[in-house]
Design an enzyme around this catalytic site. Structure first.
Site, short mmCIF file in Angstrom:
data_model
loop_
_atom_site.label_atom_id
_atom_site.label_comp_id
_atom_site.label_asym_id
_atom_site.label_seq_id
_atom_site.Cartn_x
_atom_site.Cartn_y
_atom_site.Cartn_z
N LYS A 8 0.86 -1.20 0.00
CA LYS A 8 0.00 0.00 0.00
C LYS A 8 0.89 1.23 0.00
CE LYS A 8 0.73 1.97 3.87
NZ LYS A 8 0.76 2.55 5.15
N ASP A 126 -3.75 -0.33 9.33
CA ASP A 126 -3.76 -0.45 7.87
C ASP A 126 -4.51 -1.69 7.37
OD1 ASP A 126 -2.42 1.89 7.37
OD2 ASP A 126 -0.45 0.94 7.13
C1 CDM Z 1 1.03 5.28 9.21
C2 CDM Z 1 0.04 4.34 8.58
O1 CDM Z 1 0.73 3.29 7.92
C3 CDM Z 1 -0.78 5.10 7.53
O2 CDM Z 1 -1.48 4.27 6.65
C4 CDM Z 1 -0.87 3.72 9.59
O3 CDM Z 1 -1.57 4.70 10.29
C5 CDM Z 1 -0.14 2.81 10.57
O4 CDM Z 1 -0.67 1.56 10.39
P1 CDM Z 1 -0.14 0.26 11.15
O5 CDM Z 1 1.34 0.11 10.96
O6 CDM Z 1 -1.03 -0.85 10.73
O7 CDM Z 1 -0.37 0.70 12.62
P2 CDM Z 1 -0.65 -0.09 13.98
O8 CDM Z 1 0.14 -1.35 13.98
O9 CDM Z 1 -2.11 -0.12 14.21
O10 CDM Z 1 -0.04 0.94 15.00
C6 CDM Z 1 1.32 1.09 15.31
C7 CDM Z 1 1.46 2.28 16.21
O11 CDM Z 1 1.36 3.50 15.46
C8 CDM Z 1 0.64 4.49 16.18
N1 CDM Z 1 -0.57 4.84 15.43
C9 CDM Z 1 -1.00 4.06 14.40
C10 CDM Z 1 -2.12 4.42 13.67
C11 CDM Z 1 -2.80 5.60 14.03
N2 CDM Z 1 -3.89 5.98 13.37
N3 CDM Z 1 -2.35 6.35 15.06
C12 CDM Z 1 -1.24 6.00 15.76
O12 CDM Z 1 -0.84 6.70 16.67
C13 CDM Z 1 0.35 3.90 17.54
O13 CDM Z 1 1.42 4.27 18.38
C14 CDM Z 1 0.40 2.40 17.29
O14 CDM Z 1 0.77 1.69 18.43
N1 ATP Z 2 3.77 -10.67 8.14
C1 ATP Z 2 4.60 -9.71 8.59
N2 ATP Z 2 5.39 -9.05 7.73
C2 ATP Z 2 6.22 -8.07 8.18
N3 ATP Z 2 6.34 -7.72 9.44
C3 ATP Z 2 5.57 -8.34 10.34
C4 ATP Z 2 4.67 -9.36 9.95
N4 ATP Z 2 4.03 -9.79 11.04
C5 ATP Z 2 4.50 -9.07 12.06
N5 ATP Z 2 5.45 -8.21 11.67
C6 ATP Z 2 6.14 -7.22 12.54
O1 ATP Z 2 5.55 -5.95 12.27
C7 ATP Z 2 6.54 -4.91 12.22
C8 ATP Z 2 6.05 -3.82 11.24
O2 ATP Z 2 6.13 -4.32 9.94
P1 ATP Z 2 5.23 -3.87 8.70
O3 ATP Z 2 5.91 -4.43 7.50
O4 ATP Z 2 3.82 -4.21 8.91
O5 ATP Z 2 5.52 -2.35 8.66
P2 ATP Z 2 4.91 -0.94 8.80
O6 ATP Z 2 5.93 -0.02 8.23
O7 ATP Z 2 4.48 -0.72 10.22
O8 ATP Z 2 3.70 -0.85 7.87
P3 ATP Z 2 2.71 0.38 7.80
O9 ATP Z 2 2.84 0.92 6.43
O10 ATP Z 2 1.41 -0.34 8.01
O11 ATP Z 2 3.06 1.37 8.86
C9 ATP Z 2 7.82 -5.63 11.80
O12 ATP Z 2 8.93 -5.03 12.38
C10 ATP Z 2 7.63 -7.07 12.26
O13 ATP Z 2 8.31 -7.35 13.46
#
Ligand code: CDM
Ligand code: ATP
Length: 277
Positions: A8, A126
């Site tokens: 994405k 996401d």
């Molecule tokens: C930055 C984006 O990738 C934009 O699409 C998303 O908002 C983040 O998506 P994601 O990685 O799936 O996020 P999550 O795993 O739910 O959250 C990780 C951490 O990011 C912060 N978080 C995330 C989403 C959001 N709307 N507000 C936040 O403050 C929180 O500290 C949370 O603990």
């Molecule tokens: N299937 C998976 N693929 C990648 N990372 C994973 C997976 N499952 C759990 N994780 C953990 O999630 C963390 C975040 O990885 P991810 O690739 O989802 O990144 P992201 O940058 O947070 O994505 P986003 O764009 O949603 O913010 C990694 O550091 C890893 O430890």
């Protein structure tokens, strides 16, 4: 049975506020790439996961993997032999884990003949947007989605410098949490140049904090300087460059990959993405 888990890309990412639980309110235009991971499943007695592929080394294989977390979200999870073929960098701002979780939800719903469970946002902000990987406007904390038919297919180069960036750290470093949203009505963008020009008037509010954590993002944006527009996706460090044609994107990807052999570089076309395979 298999499902593609496309990357994405947040073409825009406006942080518009913060809820009392600390989660941030967003307003984001999201599109999907034709590069991604693949999740496959075979019927089995126990639930198991194997991770393969060129980007599999840093991905957890235990219960914390979002593919297994997705399986647990079903009311009556059964057995399945799952394989995650990892091609997207992790912690990269292109929703790798979230798209894997969404692909697993679609896949297991077919394998087990059960509805996709509600509440997938609990797996990650996401995940809901990745469940139906179309061009969409996402608001709330990722749970308010509206498909929008405003973009042409966008020839793009994705570049990641190989530096993982933890999303919570980036949000924590934000200093201004209440910023303006995108306009209520988004314009119809009929060619890649118009799309790049309009996206250039919008923002990724996480770019500043992410660059403070990973200064390499500056080098990535510089490497994409031949694009009509270069911006960071999500919480970084992956950046996207928008080009007028796929041939230009292919050529730019080749040049960047040659100059920076340690980086992850892919030419792609951002568009609506058909989820099933
Ligand atoms: C930055 C984006 O990738 C934009 O699409 C998303 O908002 C983040 O998506 P994601 O990685 O799936 O996020 P999550 O795993 O739910 O959250 C990780 C951490 O990011 C912060 N978080 C995330 C989403 C959001 N709307 N507000 C936040 O403050 C929180 O500290 C949370 O603990
Ligand atoms: N299937 C998976 N693929 C990648 N990372 C994973 C997976 N499952 C759990 N994780 C953990 O999630 C963390 C975040 O990885 P991810 O690739 O989802 O990144 P992201 O940058 O947070 O994505 P986003 O764009 O949603 O913010 C990694 O550091 C890893 O430890």
């Amino acid at each position: 049975m298999s499902e593609h888990a496309p990357a994405k890309v947040n073409l825009t990412l406006h942080v518009t506020g913060r809820r009392s639980d600390g989660y941030h309110l967003l307003d984001s235009l999201v599109a999907f790439a034709d590069v991604g991971d693949t999740v496959t499943a075979e019927p089995a007695d126990a639930l198991t996961l194997e991770v393969t592929g060129p980007m599999g080394a840093d991905v957890p294989t235990g219960p914390e993997n979002l593919v297994l977390a997705a399986a647990r979200l079903f009311d009556a999870p059964r057995g399945a032999r799952l394989i995650l073929d990892k091609h997207l960098p992790a912690a990269a701002g292109i929703g790798g884990g979230s798209s894997d979780a969404a692909a697993a939800l679609r896949l297991l719903s077919r394998l087990w003949d059960l509805p996709v469970p509600e509440g997938s946002v609990a797996l990650g902000a996401d995940v809901p947007m990745c469940l139906d990987p179309r061009v969409q406007r996402v608001r709330g904390v990722g749970d308010e989605r509206r498909p929008v038919d405003i973009l042409p297919p966008l020839p793009t180069v994705l570049v990641n410098p190989g530096v993982p960036v933890a999303t919570p750290e980036v949000f924590k470093r934000l200093t201004v949490r209440e910023n303006p949203p995108m306009p209520t009505d988004l314009p119809l963008l009929s060619c890649p140049a118009d799309a790049a020009d309009w996206i250039a008037t919008q923002r990724n509010d996480l770019a500043g904090p992410a660059r403070a954590i990973a200064p390499e993002i500056g080098a990535v944006l510089a490497a994409l300087s031949g694009a009509r527009l270069a911006r960071m996706s999500g919480s970084g460090a992956t950046c996207f460059g928008l080009y007028d044609t796929r041939a230009e994107a292919d050529q730019a990807a080749e040049e960047i990959a040659r100059a920076e052999p340690g980086w992850w570089v892919r030419a792609t076309t951002l568009a609506a993405h058909a989820p099933s395979s």
